[in-house]
Motif scaffolding. Structure first.
Motif, PDB file in Angstrom:
ATOM      1  N   ARG A  72      39.203  41.704  36.440  1.00  0.00           N
ATOM      2  CA  ARG A  72      38.983  40.374  35.864  1.00  0.00           C
ATOM      3  C   ARG A  72      40.181  40.028  34.996  1.00  0.00           C
ATOM      4  N   PHE A  73      40.814  38.890  35.290  1.00  0.00           N
ATOM      5  CA  PHE A  73      41.967  38.423  34.527  1.00  0.00           C
ATOM      6  C   PHE A  73      41.525  37.294  33.608  1.00  0.00           C
ATOM      7  N   GLY A  74      41.785  37.433  32.309  1.00  0.00           N
ATOM      8  CA  GLY A  74      41.418  36.401  31.355  1.00  0.00           C
ATOM      9  C   GLY A  74      42.391  35.236  31.393  1.00  0.00           C
ATOM     10  N   ALA A  75      41.856  34.022  31.430  1.00  0.00           N
ATOM     11  CA  ALA A  75      42.687  32.818  31.439  1.00  0.00           C
ATOM     12  C   ALA A  75      42.690  32.121  30.077  1.00  0.00           C
ATOM     13  N   LEU A  76      41.525  31.994  29.456  1.00  0.00           N
ATOM     14  CA  LEU A  76      41.389  31.394  28.134  1.00  0.00           C
ATOM     15  C   LEU A  76      40.487  32.268  27.286  1.00  0.00           C
ATOM     16  N   GLY A  77      40.782  32.334  25.979  1.00  0.00           N
ATOM     17  CA  GLY A  77      39.985  33.158  25.085  1.00  0.00           C
ATOM     18  C   GLY A  77      39.550  32.400  23.850  1.00  0.00           C
ATOM     19  N   ALA A  78      38.838  33.108  22.970  1.00  0.00           N
ATOM     20  CA  ALA A  78      38.324  32.509  21.744  1.00  0.00           C
ATOM     21  C   ALA A  78      39.458  32.255  20.756  1.00  0.00           C
ATOM     22  N   SER A  79      39.301  31.217  19.940  1.00  0.00           N
ATOM     23  CA  SER A  79      40.297  30.898  18.920  1.00  0.00           C
ATOM     24  C   SER A  79      39.600  30.483  17.639  1.00  0.00           C
ATOM     25  N   ALA A  80      40.331  30.589  16.519  1.00  0.00           N
ATOM     26  CA  ALA A  80      39.780  30.216  15.213  1.00  0.00           C
ATOM     27  C   ALA A  80      40.915  29.824  14.286  1.00  0.00           C
ATOM     28  N   LEU A  85      32.437  41.404  22.448  1.00  0.00           N
ATOM     29  CA  LEU A  85      31.317  41.246  23.364  1.00  0.00           C
ATOM     30  C   LEU A  85      31.533  39.971  24.172  1.00  0.00           C
ATOM     31  N   PHE A  86      31.400  40.072  25.501  1.00  0.00           N
ATOM     32  CA  PHE A  86      31.548  38.919  26.388  1.00  0.00           C
ATOM     33  C   PHE A  86      30.249  38.703  27.153  1.00  0.00           C
ATOM     34  N   VAL A  87      29.781  37.466  27.158  1.00  0.00           N
ATOM     35  CA  VAL A  87      28.607  37.078  27.945  1.00  0.00           C
ATOM     36  C   VAL A  87      29.059  35.956  28.877  1.00  0.00           C
ATOM     37  N   ASN A  88      28.993  36.200  30.198  1.00  0.00           N
ATOM     38  CA  ASN A  88      29.568  35.268  31.165  1.00  0.00           C
ATOM     39  C   ASN A  88      28.633  34.990  32.329  1.00  0.00           C
ATOM     40  N   ALA A  89      28.708  33.767  32.842  1.00  0.00           N
ATOM     41  CA  ALA A  89      28.111  33.404  34.124  1.00  0.00           C
ATOM     42  C   ALA A  89      29.219  33.430  35.172  1.00  0.00           C
ATOM     43  N   ASN A  90      28.946  34.024  36.325  1.00  0.00           N
ATOM     44  CA  ASN A  90      29.959  34.240  37.354  1.00  0.00           C
ATOM     45  C   ASN A  90      29.512  33.681  38.702  1.00  0.00           C
ATOM     46  N   VAL A  91      30.477  33.171  39.470  1.00  0.00           N
ATOM     47  CA  VAL A  91      30.251  32.776  40.853  1.00  0.00           C
ATOM     48  C   VAL A  91      31.387  33.361  41.689  1.00  0.00           C
ATOM     49  N   ASP A  92      31.047  34.182  42.698  1.00  0.00           N
ATOM     50  CA  ASP A  92      32.048  34.833  43.544  1.00  0.00           C
ATOM     51  C   ASP A  92      31.867  34.433  45.006  1.00  0.00           C
ATOM     52  N   PHE A  93      32.977  34.222  45.696  1.00  0.00           N
ATOM     53  CA  PHE A  93      32.991  34.101  47.151  1.00  0.00           C
ATOM     54  C   PHE A  93      33.048  35.500  47.745  1.00  0.00           C
ATOM     55  N   LEU A  94      32.223  35.777  48.768  1.00  0.00           N
ATOM     56  CA  LEU A  94      32.147  37.095  49.390  1.00  0.00           C
ATOM     57  C   LEU A  94      32.599  37.020  50.841  1.00  0.00           C
ATOM     58  N   GLY A  97      34.090  32.177  20.842  1.00  0.00           N
ATOM     59  CA  GLY A  97      34.582  30.983  21.500  1.00  0.00           C
ATOM     60  C   GLY A  97      34.535  31.080  23.007  1.00  0.00           C
ATOM     61  N   PHE A  98      34.990  30.015  23.647  1.00  0.00           N
ATOM     62  CA  PHE A  98      34.969  29.879  25.099  1.00  0.00           C
ATOM     63  C   PHE A  98      35.820  30.971  25.755  1.00  0.00           C
ATOM     64  N   ASP A  99      35.329  31.487  26.874  1.00  0.00           N
ATOM     65  CA  ASP A  99      36.037  32.539  27.605  1.00  0.00           C
ATOM     66  C   ASP A  99      36.045  32.190  29.086  1.00  0.00           C
ATOM     67  N   LEU A 100      37.225  32.204  29.695  1.00  0.00           N
ATOM     68  CA  LEU A 100      37.389  31.873  31.110  1.00  0.00           C
ATOM     69  C   LEU A 100      38.201  32.964  31.787  1.00  0.00           C
ATOM     70  N   PHE A 144      35.996  40.134  47.274  1.00  0.00           N
ATOM     71  CA  PHE A 144      35.396  38.997  46.579  1.00  0.00           C
ATOM     72  C   PHE A 144      36.416  38.382  45.635  1.00  0.00           C
ATOM     73  N   ALA A 145      36.222  37.100  45.352  1.00  0.00           N
ATOM     74  CA  ALA A 145      37.050  36.365  44.397  1.00  0.00           C
ATOM     75  C   ALA A 145      36.194  35.277  43.778  1.00  0.00           C
ATOM     76  N   GLY A 146      36.349  35.055  42.479  1.00  0.00           N
ATOM     77  CA  GLY A 146      35.505  34.057  41.842  1.00  0.00           C
ATOM     78  C   GLY A 146      35.960  33.701  40.449  1.00  0.00           C
ATOM     79  N   VAL A 147      35.097  32.985  39.752  1.00  0.00           N
ATOM     80  CA  VAL A 147      35.392  32.500  38.410  1.00  0.00           C
ATOM     81  C   VAL A 147      34.299  32.967  37.457  1.00  0.00           C
ATOM     82  N   SER A 148      34.693  33.197  36.198  1.00  0.00           N
ATOM     83  CA  SER A 148      33.791  33.700  35.172  1.00  0.00           C
ATOM     84  C   SER A 148      33.895  32.800  33.943  1.00  0.00           C
ATOM     85  N   LEU A 149      32.766  32.244  33.497  1.00  0.00           N
ATOM     86  CA  LEU A 149      32.728  31.329  32.350  1.00  0.00           C
ATOM     87  C   LEU A 149      31.719  31.831  31.338  1.00  0.00           C
TER      88      LEU A 149
END
Length: 214
Positions: free
Chosen positions: A178-186, A98-107, A154-157, A121-126
């Motif tokens: 959506r391309f994942g850059a960083l994911g959760a770790s443990a 499950l991913f819960v993200n806040a997103n900002v896109d340029f249109l 964990g953190f997802d980017l 559109f292009a943007g970032v998802s945190l």
């Protein structure tokens, strides 16, 4: 007279263009897509490190809601929250993410007509990724035993890219990636000693989205 008619036609065209241009406002949406999730586990084995990589494909759905601002007829921004859920099945059983993200896109809009507009559109998802289920849920070896290592969060980017269309000012259809850059770790522990590291990342998620624009 001719100049007057030309001026009137031009004024009418400009007013029509302004009328059909995309406007600022709220929106909600739902999408369906395919994703590739990678789980990488590193376990010390003597002086070496054992590496296990599992690549999982799954079907995912997402709910989105937010607001968009258009500064000109063709340039804008949008901010929105997305909740993305799905499960993978295989020989290891069911693995949920499950991913819960806040997103900002340029249109950017590159085409406008009376009924349809199109752009990209292009943007970032945190946000955060929450994972549970069947891969490396328990391990027993010379370094000890750990369990529930796959139940991590964990953190997802990620990076958002896609094409978007709007029909009649209210109904939107988008093709997104959506391309994942960083994911959760443990880290798995036994007696306070770290014996394994695990990283989970959604490499990509691509599909189609419908939005209703208010």
């Amino acid at each position: 007279m001719k100049k007057l008619m030309v001026s009137g036609a031009l004024a009418l065209a400009l007013s029509t263009s302004a009328l059909v241009a995309e406007e600022s406002g709220g929106f909600v949406g739902v999408d369906l897509g395919l994703a590739s999730l990678t789980k990488m586990t590193m376990i010390p084995v003597g002086q070496d490190v054992g590496l296990s990589i599992n690549s999982l494909g799954n079907l995912r759905y997402r709910l989105v809601g937010g607001y968009k601002w258009f500064f000109t007829q063709n340039v804008g921004l949008r901010a929105y929250v997305a909740v993305n859920n799905g499960a993978s099945y295989g020989g290891v059983g069911q693995f949920n993410s499950l991913f819960v993200n806040a997103n900002v896109d340029f249109l950017n809009t590159f085409y406008n007509s009376e009924q349809v507009s199109a752009g990209w559109f292009a943007g970032v998802s945190l946000g955060a990724g929450i994972h549970s289920g069947g891969i490396v849920s328990q391990y027993t070896g010379t370094n000890g035993q750990f369990s529930n290592l796959s139940n991590i969060s964990g953190f997802d980017l990620g990076i958002n890219l896609g094409l978007r269309t709007l029909f009649g000012k209210h109904h939107g259809v988008e093709f997104f990636t959506r391309f994942g850059a960083l994911g959760a770790s443990a880290t798995g522990e036994n007696g306070g000693v770290a014996i394994a590291d695990l990283n989970t990342n959604q490499i990509y998620n691509a599909g189609i989205r419908y939005t209703y624009n208010f």
